[in-house]
Design an enzyme around this catalytic site. Structure first.
Site, PDB file in Angstrom:
ATOM      1  N   GLU A 126      34.079  40.339  51.413  1.00  0.00           N
ATOM      2  CA  GLU A 126      33.279  40.826  52.486  1.00  0.00           C
ATOM      3  C   GLU A 126      33.401  42.458  52.483  1.00  0.00           C
ATOM      4  OE1 GLU A 126      32.265  41.180  56.461  1.00  0.00           O
ATOM      5  OE2 GLU A 126      31.858  38.952  56.179  1.00  0.00           O
ATOM      6  N   SER A 150      35.703  38.010  58.783  1.00  0.00           N
ATOM      7  CA  SER A 150      35.728  37.234  57.496  1.00  0.00           C
ATOM      8  C   SER A 150      36.153  37.978  56.283  1.00  0.00           C
ATOM      9  CB  SER A 150      34.376  36.801  57.132  1.00  0.00           C
ATOM     10  OG  SER A 150      33.790  35.818  58.290  1.00  0.00           O
ATOM     11  N   ARG A 210      25.039  40.096  54.623  1.00  0.00           N
ATOM     12  CA  ARG A 210      26.216  41.154  54.593  1.00  0.00           C
ATOM     13  C   ARG A 210      26.157  42.186  53.674  1.00  0.00           C
ATOM     14  NH1 ARG A 210      26.584  38.187  58.223  1.00  0.00           N
ATOM     15  NH2 ARG A 210      28.546  37.439  59.021  1.00  0.00           N
TER      16      ARG A 210
HETATM   17  N1  EPU Z   1      35.955  25.855  58.342  1.00  0.00           N
HETATM   18  C1  EPU Z   1      37.099  24.832  57.956  1.00  0.00           C
HETATM   19  N2  EPU Z   1      38.285  25.644  58.070  1.00  0.00           N
HETATM   20  C2  EPU Z   1      38.592  26.954  58.236  1.00  0.00           C
HETATM   21  C3  EPU Z   1      37.469  27.677  58.478  1.00  0.00           C
HETATM   22  C4  EPU Z   1      36.104  27.071  58.398  1.00  0.00           C
HETATM   23  O1  EPU Z   1      36.998  23.772  57.670  1.00  0.00           O
HETATM   24  O2  EPU Z   1      39.600  27.245  58.038  1.00  0.00           O
HETATM   25  C5  EPU Z   1      34.738  25.293  58.375  1.00  0.00           C
HETATM   26  C6  EPU Z   1      34.244  25.231  59.963  1.00  0.00           C
HETATM   27  O3  EPU Z   1      34.738  23.924  60.564  1.00  0.00           O
HETATM   28  C7  EPU Z   1      32.824  25.230  59.719  1.00  0.00           C
HETATM   29  C8  EPU Z   1      32.608  25.939  58.528  1.00  0.00           C
HETATM   30  O4  EPU Z   1      33.539  25.794  57.810  1.00  0.00           O
HETATM   31  O5  EPU Z   1      32.239  23.774  59.492  1.00  0.00           O
HETATM   32  C9  EPU Z   1      32.059  27.415  58.574  1.00  0.00           C
HETATM   33  O6  EPU Z   1      32.900  28.151  59.713  1.00  0.00           O
HETATM   34  P1  EPU Z   1      32.471  28.955  60.814  1.00  0.00           P
HETATM   35  O7  EPU Z   1      31.111  28.372  61.406  1.00  0.00           O
HETATM   36  O8  EPU Z   1      33.701  29.359  61.469  1.00  0.00           O
HETATM   37  O9  EPU Z   1      31.779  30.079  60.231  1.00  0.00           O
HETATM   38  P2  EPU Z   1      31.771  30.887  58.976  1.00  0.00           P
HETATM   39  O10 EPU Z   1      31.051  30.479  57.779  1.00  0.00           O
HETATM   40  O11 EPU Z   1      33.336  31.009  58.840  1.00  0.00           O
HETATM   41  C10 EPU Z   1      30.349  32.903  59.300  1.00  0.00           C
HETATM   42  C11 EPU Z   1      30.416  34.420  59.186  1.00  0.00           C
HETATM   43  C12 EPU Z   1      31.184  34.889  60.486  1.00  0.00           C
HETATM   44  C13 EPU Z   1      30.286  34.623  61.734  1.00  0.00           C
HETATM   45  C14 EPU Z   1      29.976  33.024  61.774  1.00  0.00           C
HETATM   46  C15 EPU Z   1      29.307  32.626  62.804  1.00  0.00           C
HETATM   47  C16 EPU Z   1      30.755  34.994  57.003  1.00  0.00           C
HETATM   48  C17 EPU Z   1      31.429  35.342  55.771  1.00  0.00           C
HETATM   49  N3  EPU Z   1      31.234  34.716  57.988  1.00  0.00           N
HETATM   50  O12 EPU Z   1      31.724  32.455  59.150  1.00  0.00           O
HETATM   51  O13 EPU Z   1      31.057  36.490  60.377  1.00  0.00           O
HETATM   52  O14 EPU Z   1      30.895  34.955  62.824  1.00  0.00           O
HETATM   53  O15 EPU Z   1      29.653  32.381  60.456  1.00  0.00           O
HETATM   54  O16 EPU Z   1      27.959  32.819  62.440  1.00  0.00           O
HETATM   55  O17 EPU Z   1      29.131  35.092  56.575  1.00  0.00           O
HETATM   56  C18 EPU Z   1      32.395  38.212  59.650  1.00  0.00           C
HETATM   57  O18 EPU Z   1      31.406  38.499  58.813  1.00  0.00           O
HETATM   58  O19 EPU Z   1      33.371  38.940  59.836  1.00  0.00           O
HETATM   59  C19 EPU Z   1      32.390  37.012  60.551  1.00  0.00           C
HETATM   60  C20 EPU Z   1      33.230  36.766  61.329  1.00  0.00           C
END
Ligand code: EPU
Length: 350
Positions: free
Chosen positions: A346, A250, A176
């Site tokens: 972010e 995010s 990012r």
């Molecule tokens: N989780 C929770 N509770 C929550 C949110 C997440 O327990 O409220 C857990 C999920 O169950 C999962 C883990 O945390 O095991 C990671 O969550 P998720 O897979 O939803 O991905 P993320 O880390 O929240 C990142 C990117 C997203 C991208 C997704 C998929 C960043 C900051 N965010 O999200 O990007 O779509 O992976 O690749 O790197 C963005 O940058 O705006 C964005 C949405």
């Protein structure tokens, strides 16, 4: 607010004073731009550089406004990039190269490529914002980042007015992150991006959500269009549509920690979601940590934490940027208190 063609420039360059930015940021936060200039071509950008009054003013470059938190009026010359156009530039043995105007919608570009039989961007479907903003924060989702599909970009240097072409190395892409978030911030306007779609196409299916879809449907070798549809479903199920609820995706980056730090946290919180990175460090799921601190669904004023994904902050209607920042700080404090980790926002906070 009034619109006036400036006497010193050709009539196509429209300059607005005191323009509202509320509809130009996906959080829907209220703020005014001292000066707003909409540019529809590279020539327009050069007119801004050569403009007797605008040329010297510090610039703020606005794409789709999907990664932005406005906490105050913007006392700079805001350049809204509306440069359109998309075409298949070249087909090589190893890749198709697609050239896209910076003002095109990212998601519509992903769709256009698939419609032309040019797969490769499907994992990044439904990311809000414009193509010109995509290199700024090196957008990414479900195992693919912009840098993996990037050939080069054209940008106008806002001091010299010259067009420069930068390849991926020159853009300094990170998680990012790129030079456009750092020393080139406000100093150059991206006008065109060239995307590299590798041939042959190889699907990227390593993410848990995609594996789950494959199991559920029994489709073991999905086409690109199928992956596109799955990604859209996954995102719609857990991310709020900015057209309905204001947000900037995010709100925090997933923090990267050393193996020692990771082991220490696992010792205290064995459930923490973490991923090993190639360099031996670990990425922690910020959403999981925020959720574990009890923030999901909570609000401060009219700013809230989204019910289905704790990593996303939302505007519950009429929120100010200050309320969003107050909420973000409170979350940072509780995560620091429990995990000893400082979460980094972010979006760009102005
Ligand atoms: N989780 C929770 N509770 C929550 C949110 C997440 O327990 O409220 C857990 C999920 O169950 C999962 C883990 O945390 O095991 C990671 O969550 P998720 O897979 O939803 O991905 P993320 O880390 O929240 C990142 C990117 C997203 C991208 C997704 C998929 C960043 C900051 N965010 O999200 O990007 O779509 O992976 O690749 O790197 C963005 O940058 O705006 C964005 C949405």
């Amino acid at each position: 607010m009034h619109t006036m063609p400036d006497a010193a420039t050709p009539p196509s360059l429209l300059i607005e004073r005191g323009a509202s930015l509320r509809t130009f940021n996906t959080f829907g936060l209220p703020a005014l731009a001292k000066t707003l200039v909409k540019v529809q071509s590279e020539a327009d950008v050069k007119k801004v550089v050569n403009h007797p009054e605008l040329g010297r003013a510090p610039k703020f470059i606005l794409g789709g406004g999907s990664n932005l938190v406005l906490t105050q009026d913007v006392n700079l010359c805001v350049i809204k990039v509306e440069i359109k156009g998309i075409r298949l530039l070249e087909t090589r043995d190893d890749a198709h190269i697609v050239e896209v105007g910076a003002g095109e919608s990212w998601h519509e570009t992903v769709r256009w490529c698939l419609d032309q039989g040019l797969p490769g961007l499907e994992n990044m479907a439904l990311i809000p914002g414009t193509v010109g903003a995509s290199p700024v924060q090196n957008i990414g989702a479900y195992g693919v980042e912009l840098k993996d599909r990037f050939e080069s970009l054209d940008a106008v240097d806002m001091v010299t007015g010259r067009t420069v072409t930068l390849d991926g190395d020159a853009c300094g892409f990170g998680y990012r992150d790129s030079i456009f978030k750092r020393h080139l911030s406000g100093k150059s306007v991206i006008t065109r991006v060239r995307l590299r779609l590798p041939r042959p196409w190889v699907p990227v299916l390593g993410y848990l959500e995609l594996e789950r879809k494959m199991t559920e449907t029994g489709i073991a070798q999905p086409e690109a269009r199928q992956i596109f549809d799955w990604i859209c479903e996954v995102r719609r199920a857990k991310l709020p549509d900015p057209a309905v609820i204001g947000n900037a995706g995010s709100f925090f980056k997933n923090p990267v920690v050393t193996p020692e730090q990771c082991r220490d946290i696992i010792g205290r919180d064995p459930e923490i979601v973490h991923y090993p990175l190639d360099d031996g460090s670990f990425k922690l799921a910020a959403g999981w940590m925020i959720d574990a601190c009890g923030w999901k669904g909570k609000s401060i004023g009219r700013a809230g934490v989204y019910e289905r994904q704790a990593l996303v902050l939302v505007n519950r209607g009429g929120a100010s940027g200050a309320e969003v920042v107050t909420l973000a700080r409170a979350i940072q404090e509780s995560v620091y208190g429990r995990f000893g980790i400082r979460l980094e926002p972010e979006p760009v906070v102005v």
